[in-house]
Design an enzyme around this catalytic site. Structure first.
Site, PDB file in Angstrom:
ATOM      1  N   SER A  84     -24.099   8.315 -28.432  1.00  0.00           N
ATOM      2  CA  SER A  84     -25.515   8.045 -28.150  1.00  0.00           C
ATOM      3  C   SER A  84     -26.339   7.867 -29.423  1.00  0.00           C
ATOM      4  CB  SER A  84     -26.112   9.177 -27.309  1.00  0.00           C
ATOM      5  OG  SER A  84     -25.554   9.143 -26.018  1.00  0.00           O
ATOM      6  N   THR A 137     -30.552  10.345 -28.412  1.00  0.00           N
ATOM      7  CA  THR A 137     -31.238   9.131 -27.939  1.00  0.00           C
ATOM      8  C   THR A 137     -32.700   9.075 -28.408  1.00  0.00           C
ATOM      9  OG1 THR A 137     -29.755   9.182 -26.037  1.00  0.00           O
ATOM     10  CG2 THR A 137     -31.611   7.657 -25.927  1.00  0.00           C
ATOM     11  N   GLU A 252     -36.036   8.274 -21.299  1.00  0.00           N
ATOM     12  CA  GLU A 252     -34.595   8.484 -21.174  1.00  0.00           C
ATOM     13  C   GLU A 252     -34.234   9.374 -19.982  1.00  0.00           C
ATOM     14  OE1 GLU A 252     -32.580  11.110 -23.850  1.00  0.00           O
ATOM     15  OE2 GLU A 252     -30.652  10.147 -23.528  1.00  0.00           O
ATOM     16  N   ASP A 257     -25.415  11.008 -18.332  1.00  0.00           N
ATOM     17  CA  ASP A 257     -24.302  11.149 -19.276  1.00  0.00           C
ATOM     18  C   ASP A 257     -23.595  12.490 -19.119  1.00  0.00           C
ATOM     19  OD1 ASP A 257     -22.829  10.467 -21.816  1.00  0.00           O
ATOM     20  OD2 ASP A 257     -23.954  12.208 -22.535  1.00  0.00           O
ATOM     21  N   HIS A 261     -19.720  13.342 -18.283  1.00  0.00           N
ATOM     22  CA  HIS A 261     -18.824  14.190 -19.081  1.00  0.00           C
ATOM     23  C   HIS A 261     -18.213  15.286 -18.209  1.00  0.00           C
ATOM     24  CE1 HIS A 261     -19.469  12.818 -23.229  1.00  0.00           C
ATOM     25  NE2 HIS A 261     -20.748  12.638 -22.934  1.00  0.00           N
ATOM     26  N   ASP A 299     -27.075   3.325 -22.841  1.00  0.00           N
ATOM     27  CA  ASP A 299     -26.549   3.264 -24.215  1.00  0.00           C
ATOM     28  C   ASP A 299     -25.040   3.038 -24.223  1.00  0.00           C
ATOM     29  OD1 ASP A 299     -26.231   5.796 -23.138  1.00  0.00           O
ATOM     30  OD2 ASP A 299     -26.855   6.865 -24.948  1.00  0.00           O
ATOM     31  N   HIS A 300     -24.383   3.463 -23.124  1.00  0.00           N
ATOM     32  CA  HIS A 300     -22.924   3.317 -22.973  1.00  0.00           C
ATOM     33  C   HIS A 300     -22.569   3.806 -21.586  1.00  0.00           C
ATOM     34  CE1 HIS A 300     -22.881   7.625 -23.346  1.00  0.00           C
ATOM     35  NE2 HIS A 300     -23.582   7.510 -24.472  1.00  0.00           N
ATOM     36  N   HIS A 326     -17.145   8.973 -23.205  1.00  0.00           N
ATOM     37  CA  HIS A 326     -17.681   7.619 -23.061  1.00  0.00           C
ATOM     38  C   HIS A 326     -16.552   6.603 -22.980  1.00  0.00           C
ATOM     39  CE1 HIS A 326     -21.301   9.240 -25.567  1.00  0.00           C
ATOM     40  NE2 HIS A 326     -21.111   9.895 -24.450  1.00  0.00           N
TER      41      HIS A 326
HETATM   42 MG    MG Z   1     -29.207  10.870 -24.649  1.00  0.00          MG
HETATM   43 ZN    ZN Z   2     -22.279  11.459 -23.793  1.00  0.00          ZN
END
Ligand code: MG
Ligand code: ZN
Length: 364
Positions: A84, A137, A252, A257, A261, A299-300, A326
């Site tokens: 990130s 981020t 954000e 994310d 994970h 971002d991914h 990721h």
């Molecule tokens: Mg972030």
């Molecule tokens: Zn992450």
């Protein structure tokens, strides 16, 4: 022959004039001056994750109101799979960099972010995040550090940006520091209304708000965060839109994310729906305003999310994960408002910065 060709020419000119009429009105509609840009980042929000939320939701998602879509390549300068920090820096500054690096290029040079550039042009600026405001981020928009873990240095960097409104976690990185500095007090001296609860943030009448509404990160929405993200985003827009020159706001949805994970399907969908609820607030503002460009991306991808089964009628989806980290796949980009069409196509995440610069009319 001569008169015939003249009248023929006249027909062409006249038809040209008439065809101009609808074309001109259409042009006025889409060429509204862009004053404000709102960049929304769903951290780790890959296409499969987004589609899982589309499947579960009984109504179409707000993000489906965006007329333009594109794809952004996310690789870092030193790694096929970005983190990130490198992806945030790419979006914020237009530079590919190494994983872990905040606001610096691959050679270690400090590079200006779109937030800092907007600030230098007299626009108002802000950030909203469900994570610590010092996390990778948001940090990429206000800090220049070789290591994303330098939270207390990132907090110090934020102090000199001139940012008008920030709402997120991270109080401890400002006020409970190893160097014993109390940056919350410093922010107050600088004219910020420093608030530690969402209620007091929403009631603030200040044009400069430091909303540090969690010691570090907020909890997942399923664990009690409530409407922090949509409410904080609405408040940031209320305050920033008082500047008639315009504003830049980064929002954000951080914890899509983290659910990826954790390979937690329920949390993944819920955090995406929370982000989409926020998108609804933002698009309503942009639609009324007419001078606001909204860009929504990730971002991914996180988790290697695969939708192995599901049902659109029952709003059920079965999610499989291939990874606890990721993945490399490009991410979707959605755009709404004047200039949205510039975000169609396939490009690097760094081009999103360039497109935003061009939308504002800033020199590159
Ligand atoms: Mg972030
Ligand atoms: Zn992450």
């Amino acid at each position: 022959m001569k008169t015939r060709s003249i009248s023929f020419l006249l027909v062409i000119i006249l038809s040209g004039l008439f065809s101009c009429v609808p074309a001109k009105t259409a042009k006025v509609k889409t060429n509204k001056e862009i004053r404000n840009v709102i960049l929304m980042i769903g951290d780790g929000m890959g296409l499969a994750t987004l589609y899982s939320a589309m499947t579960v939701s009984p109504q179409p998602l707000n993000i489906e109101r965006c007329p333009e879509t594109g794809l952004a390549k996310t690789y870092a300068s030193d790694n096929y799979i970005t983190d990130s920090a490198a992806a945030g820096t790419a979006l914020a500054t237009g530079n590919k960099t190494k994983n872990g690096v905040i606001g610096m290029d691959a050679q270690g040079n400090r590079v200006k972010s779109i937030l800092e550039i907007a600030e230098s042009h007299g626009l108002s600026t802000g950030m909203v995040s469900t994570s610590s405001i010092t996390h990778a981020t948001p940090a990429s928009f206000v800090a220049h550090q070789s290591s994303r873990g330098s939270y207390e240095d990132i907090a110090k960097d934020l102090m000199i940006t001139g940012i008008d409104v920030f709402i997120g976690g991270g109080y401890d990185h400002f006020a409970k520091r190893k160097d014993k500095l109390n940056l919350a007090d410093s922010l107050r001296k600088m004219g910020y209304d420093v608030e530690t609860s969402m209620e007091s943030v929403l009631n603030s009448g200040s044009l400069k708000i430091a909303g540090l509404t969690a010691p570090v990160h907020h909890p997942y929405r399923l664990k009690g965060r409530g409407d922090m993200l949509p409410n904080a985003s609405g408040k940031a827009i209320d305050v920033l839109s008082k500047n008639k020159k315009g504003f830049f706001l980064m929002i954000e949805g951080s914890q899509i994310d983290w659910a990826g994970h954790a390979n937690s399907a329920d949390t993944l969908v819920d955090e995406t729906l929370d982000f989409d609820k926020t998108i609804g607030r933002v698009l309503d503002f942009a639609q009324n305003d007419g001078h606001t460009l909204v860009i929504i991306t990730a971002d991914h991808e996180t988790g290697g999310v695969t939708l192995v089964d599901g049902n659109m009628q029952d709003h059920k989806v079965k999610i499989a994960f291939s990874k606890k980290d990721h993945t490399a796949v490009c991410v979707p980009v959605f755009a709404f408002g004047p200039g949205a069409e510039k975000f169609a196509g396939i490009y690097d995440n760094t081009d999103i910065f360039r497109k935003i610069m061009a939308a504002y009319g800033f020199q590159q």
